[in-house]
Motif scaffolding. Structure first.
Motif, PDB file in Angstrom:
ATOM      1  N   UNK A  73      28.106   4.928 -45.897  1.00 40.46           N
ATOM      2  CA  UNK A  73      28.187   6.358 -45.331  1.00 40.46           C
ATOM      3  C   UNK A  73      28.468   7.204 -46.320  1.00 40.46           C
ATOM      4  N   UNK A  74      27.691   8.259 -46.519  1.00 41.93           N
ATOM      5  CA  UNK A  74      28.092   9.341 -47.362  1.00 41.93           C
ATOM      6  C   UNK A  74      28.367  10.766 -46.612  1.00 41.93           C
ATOM      7  N   UNK A  75      29.320  11.418 -46.762  1.00 36.25           N
ATOM      8  CA  UNK A  75      29.736  12.386 -46.099  1.00 36.25           C
ATOM      9  C   UNK A  75      30.160  13.473 -47.135  1.00 36.25           C
ATOM     10  N   UNK A  76      29.764  14.741 -46.604  1.00 38.97           N
ATOM     11  CA  UNK A  76      29.934  15.819 -47.541  1.00 38.97           C
ATOM     12  C   UNK A  76      29.804  16.938 -46.822  1.00 38.97           C
ATOM     13  N   UNK A  77      30.543  18.347 -47.333  1.00 39.71           N
ATOM     14  CA  UNK A  77      30.225  19.557 -46.558  1.00 39.71           C
ATOM     15  C   UNK A  77      29.290  20.211 -47.076  1.00 39.71           C
ATOM     16  N   UNK A  78      28.527  19.791 -48.122  1.00 42.46           N
ATOM     17  CA  UNK A  78      27.321  20.420 -48.602  1.00 42.46           C
ATOM     18  C   UNK A  78      26.304  19.486 -48.479  1.00 42.46           C
ATOM     19  N   UNK A  79      24.958  20.027 -47.911  1.00 49.09           N
ATOM     20  CA  UNK A  79      23.845  19.459 -48.090  1.00 49.09           C
ATOM     21  C   UNK A  79      23.107  19.273 -49.614  1.00 49.09           C
ATOM     22  N   UNK A  80      23.022  20.085 -50.175  1.00 49.14           N
ATOM     23  CA  UNK A  80      22.485  20.330 -51.530  1.00 49.14           C
ATOM     24  C   UNK A  80      23.123  20.470 -52.669  1.00 49.14           C
ATOM     25  N   UNK A  81      22.792  20.447 -54.026  1.00 46.98           N
ATOM     26  CA  UNK A  81      23.743  20.928 -55.033  1.00 46.98           C
ATOM     27  C   UNK A  81      24.398  19.536 -55.662  1.00 46.98           C
ATOM     28  N   UNK A  83      27.387  18.472 -55.534  1.00 37.34           N
ATOM     29  CA  UNK A  83      28.262  17.431 -54.705  1.00 37.34           C
ATOM     30  C   UNK A  83      27.747  17.445 -53.266  1.00 37.34           C
ATOM     31  N   UNK A  84      26.435  17.765 -53.251  1.00 35.95           N
ATOM     32  CA  UNK A  84      25.822  17.626 -51.608  1.00 35.95           C
ATOM     33  C   UNK A  84      25.443  16.341 -51.289  1.00 35.95           C
ATOM     34  N   UNK A  85      25.234  16.002 -50.092  1.00 30.26           N
ATOM     35  CA  UNK A  85      25.018  14.860 -49.313  1.00 30.26           C
ATOM     36  C   UNK A  85      23.801  14.278 -50.054  1.00 30.26           C
ATOM     37  N   UNK A  86      22.801  14.846 -50.228  1.00 27.60           N
ATOM     38  CA  UNK A  86      21.270  14.660 -50.837  1.00 27.60           C
ATOM     39  C   UNK A  86      21.557  13.923 -52.255  1.00 27.60           C
ATOM     40  N   UNK A  87      22.261  14.628 -53.257  1.00 29.30           N
ATOM     41  CA  UNK A  87      22.523  14.121 -54.583  1.00 29.30           C
ATOM     42  C   UNK A  87      23.515  13.018 -54.532  1.00 29.30           C
ATOM     43  N   UNK A  88      24.471  12.836 -53.717  1.00 29.40           N
ATOM     44  CA  UNK A  88      25.041  11.550 -53.361  1.00 29.40           C
ATOM     45  C   UNK A  88      24.252  10.325 -53.030  1.00 29.40           C
TER      46      UNK A  88
END
Length: 179
Positions: A73-81, A83-88
């Motif tokens: 499970x990948x959790x982030x406050x950002x979608x892109x960038x 530290x964003x969830x997509x990069x993660x």
């Protein structure tokens, strides 16, 4: 190889790739996990989802392929960038695809899904599979006299030597990998 050992190997393998994120086992109560640590903007959490088992092999003891699945499970406050969830998610795929926990087949992704959450928190779950021998522990005083056997898995057609007294894999087709 047990589930705890495989799950720990996954966590240990992911940690170096995410120095700014919390990488850990999935918490016992995710509903209590309502905010990310203040010094980290993301989390990568590993949980055991369950296993399927192959047909038993005719070695005199129960020996079969276990195919466990793990959710990351990948959790982030950002979608892109960065530290964003997509990069993660991309980084998780790169890091885990082909990873071989000791005594197991290479990890492979099965699926990936968005999990709706309150605004400002992005959550995706990826499911991963591997396989390894599941072996009945045969007592040393077993009358059949079995001490070890060779197990060939269902998917990769590779063999392990298994100590039937302990269930330990004593010879694996995969070399031990550094975390």
């Amino acid at each position: 190889m047990g589930i705890d050992a495989v799950q720990q190997a996954i966590v240990d393998h992911l940690k170096p790739a995410f120095p700014k994120a919390l990488v850990d086992h999935f918490p016992d109560k995710f509903e209590d996990y309502d905010k990310l640590p203040t010094n980290r903007g993301a989390a990568v959490l590993v949980a055991y989802k369950g296993s399927q088992f192959g047909e038993p092999r005719g070695l005199g003891a129960v020996v079969q392929e276990q195919r466990p699945q793990f959710e990351v499970t990948v959790v982030s406050h950002k979608l892109r960038g960065e530290a964003g969830v997509l990069a993660l998610l991309d980084a998780v795929r790169v890091r885990l695809t082909g990873h071989r926990p000791q005594g197991a087949d290479p990890m492979r992704p099965l699926d990936e899904q968005y999990v709706p959450n309150p605004p400002g928190t992005w959550v995706y779950v990826t499911t991963w599979a591997t396989s390894f021998p599941h072996v009945e522990t045969v007592p040393e005083d077993d009358e059949a006299g079995y001490t070890d056997g060779t197990f060939i898995n269902d998917t990769q057609q590779e063999a392990w030597t298994v100590d039937l007294a302990t269930g330990d894999v004593t010879d694996s087709p995969y070399p031990e990998e550094e975390p």
